[in-house]
Write a protein that holds these residues in place. Structure first.
Motif, short mmCIF file in Angstrom:
data_model
loop_
_atom_site.label_atom_id
_atom_site.label_comp_id
_atom_site.label_asym_id
_atom_site.label_seq_id
_atom_site.Cartn_x
_atom_site.Cartn_y
_atom_site.Cartn_z
N MET A 1 0.84 -1.21 0.00
CA MET A 1 0.00 0.00 0.00
C MET A 1 0.88 1.26 0.00
O MET A 1 0.74 2.12 -0.86
CB MET A 1 -0.92 0.00 1.21
CG MET A 1 -1.94 -1.16 1.18
SD MET A 1 -2.93 -1.27 2.66
CE MET A 1 -3.75 0.31 2.62
N PRO A 3 4.49 2.89 -0.66
CA PRO A 3 4.25 4.34 -0.83
C PRO A 3 3.22 4.70 -1.90
O PRO A 3 3.10 5.86 -2.26
CB PRO A 3 5.63 4.84 -1.22
CG PRO A 3 6.18 3.72 -2.05
CD PRO A 3 5.67 2.45 -1.41
N THR A 4 2.48 3.71 -2.45
CA THR A 4 1.49 4.04 -3.48
C THR A 4 0.42 4.98 -2.94
O THR A 4 0.03 5.96 -3.59
CB THR A 4 0.84 2.74 -4.01
OG1 THR A 4 1.86 1.89 -4.50
CG2 THR A 4 -0.16 3.06 -5.10
N HIS A 5 -0.08 4.67 -1.74
CA HIS A 5 -1.14 5.47 -1.14
C HIS A 5 -0.56 6.44 -0.13
O HIS A 5 0.02 6.04 0.88
CB HIS A 5 -2.17 4.56 -0.47
CG HIS A 5 -2.88 3.66 -1.43
ND1 HIS A 5 -3.89 4.12 -2.25
CD2 HIS A 5 -2.71 2.33 -1.71
CE1 HIS A 5 -4.33 3.13 -3.00
NE2 HIS A 5 -3.64 2.02 -2.70
N ARG A 6 -0.71 7.72 -0.41
CA ARG A 6 -0.21 8.78 0.46
C ARG A 6 -1.35 9.79 0.71
O ARG A 6 -1.50 10.76 -0.06
CB ARG A 6 0.99 9.48 -0.17
CG ARG A 6 2.24 8.60 -0.28
CD ARG A 6 3.37 9.38 -0.94
NE ARG A 6 4.58 8.56 -1.05
CZ ARG A 6 5.56 8.55 -0.16
NH1 ARG A 6 5.47 9.31 0.92
NH2 ARG A 6 6.62 7.78 -0.34
N ARG A 9 -1.18 13.67 0.35
CA ARG A 9 -1.20 14.40 -0.93
C ARG A 9 -2.36 15.41 -0.97
O ARG A 9 -2.23 16.49 -1.55
CB ARG A 9 -1.34 13.43 -2.10
CG ARG A 9 -0.11 12.57 -2.35
CD ARG A 9 -0.43 11.48 -3.35
NE ARG A 9 0.72 10.59 -3.57
CZ ARG A 9 0.61 9.32 -3.94
NH1 ARG A 9 -0.60 8.79 -4.13
NH2 ARG A 9 1.69 8.59 -4.12
#
Length: 327
Positions: A1, A3-6, A9
């Motif tokens: 998950m 660093p794909t989902h941050r 942002r």
């Protein structure tokens, strides 16, 4: 998950945070309480509520104009009579404080919505919300005889120009009695905002200074709800809906956001939350001592009420909120 989902942002700057904000407070959400007293040119600050005043009718009208100019759509009126008796005459008399204030405001600011508190405690010599059994010092109100007083009061307030009737005494069957009285008097289109889940709360203390409505003996626990009960609130709202309520209120708000949520989940009717006097006074006291940022705390609290499910918020902070939103 990661660093794909941050998720950060979407928190990167104020404009982006504003774009994705889920819950927004506007002036359209607000209802401002006002306290009407006899006399002229009177603006007496309530000792335990800094910035809140008991106002004579002329001052009520000035305040109503200011409220309307700030974009707040509604006020709710409470009355403090010169004389009190066991029949709560000041509540239902055509020359009662709320009746005179409602008429004056509607003449001066016709587009401002005038909600009227339909209760008896401010007008009874004993400070309870209806008729008492003679000699009974427990504060147990006689339910069914009190309904007739509430019916008379609501009709009198309607004749004075009220836009919304808001019964707050927590009598069994009070919505049905008031609806019947209004309909019989030709006010079929007048809505009822029921204090459907009103708790016996310690947060009401400063209000009793403002409205001069503290009970002379006993307490109100035989008619206001036990703070430990949540399922009972759903029962109360179901009954009020069946009796003809058009809107529902939860009071207090801050310690009862779970109740606001439950009520909103259980009904499609508009839900109001009353940000009561004790909640207001705590914030004011802390702000005056420099312990908190008043604007940030108030706006966070209002946002929380909306997030919990409130469509409308009765609050003594309303004018300040309107100014902050317009800044």
């Amino acid at each position: 998950m990661f660093p794909t989902h941050r998720p950060r942002r979407l928190r990167a700057n104020p404009q982006l945070r504003r774009m994705v904000r889920e819950t927004i407070v506007t002036t359209s959400d607000l209802i401002y309480p006002l306290f009407a007293v006899p006399g002229e040119a009177i603006a007496q600050e309530v000792r335990s509520m800094p910035g809140v005043y008991q106002l004579s009718i002329d001052k009520i009208v000035e305040e109503a104009k200011e409220v309307y100019d700030l974009g707040i759509p509604a006020i709710i009126l409470f009355g403090i009579p010169a004389d009190k008796d066991t029949d709560a005459t000041g509540a239902w008399h055509e020359c009662g404080m709320v009746q005179k204030a409602a008429t004056a405001v509607k003449e001066a600011v016709p587009d401002l919505i005038v909600i009227v508190d339909t209760c008896l405690c401010e007008y009874t010599s004993h400070g309870h919300c209806g008729y008492l059994q003679v000699g009974d010092l427990s504060g147990r109100v006689l339910n069914d005889p009190t309904l007739e007083l509430l019916k008379k009061t609501a009709v009198s307030q309607a004749k004075a120009g009220a836009d919304i009737i808001a019964p707050s005494g927590m009598m069994d069957g009070f919505v049905q009695a008031i609806r019947q009285g209004l309909d019989e008097a030709g006010f079929q289109d007048l809505p009822i905002l029921s204090y459907a889940a009103k708790y016996a709360s310690a947060y009401y203390g400063p209000f009793r200074d403002a409205a001069d409505s503290a009970p002379q003996f006993g307490d109100r626990r035989t008619y206001q709800m036990d703070p430990g009960n949540a399922r009972e609130a759903l029962k109360e709202i179901e009954l009020d809906i069946a009796e003809g309520a058009d809107m529902l209120m939860v009071k207090p708000a801050l310690a009862y956001m779970d109740i606001i949520w439950r009520v909103k989940e259980a009904t499609n009717l508009p839900v109001a939350a009353y940000n009561v006097s004790g909640e207001y006074s705590m914030v004011k006291a802390a702000a005056l001592n420099g312990w908190i940022d008043e604007e940030k705390v108030v706006m966070e609290t209002m946002t929380s009420f909306k997030r919990a499910g409130a469509d409308l918020i009765l609050t003594y902070h309303a004018k300040d909120i309107a100014r902050w939103l317009g800044a």
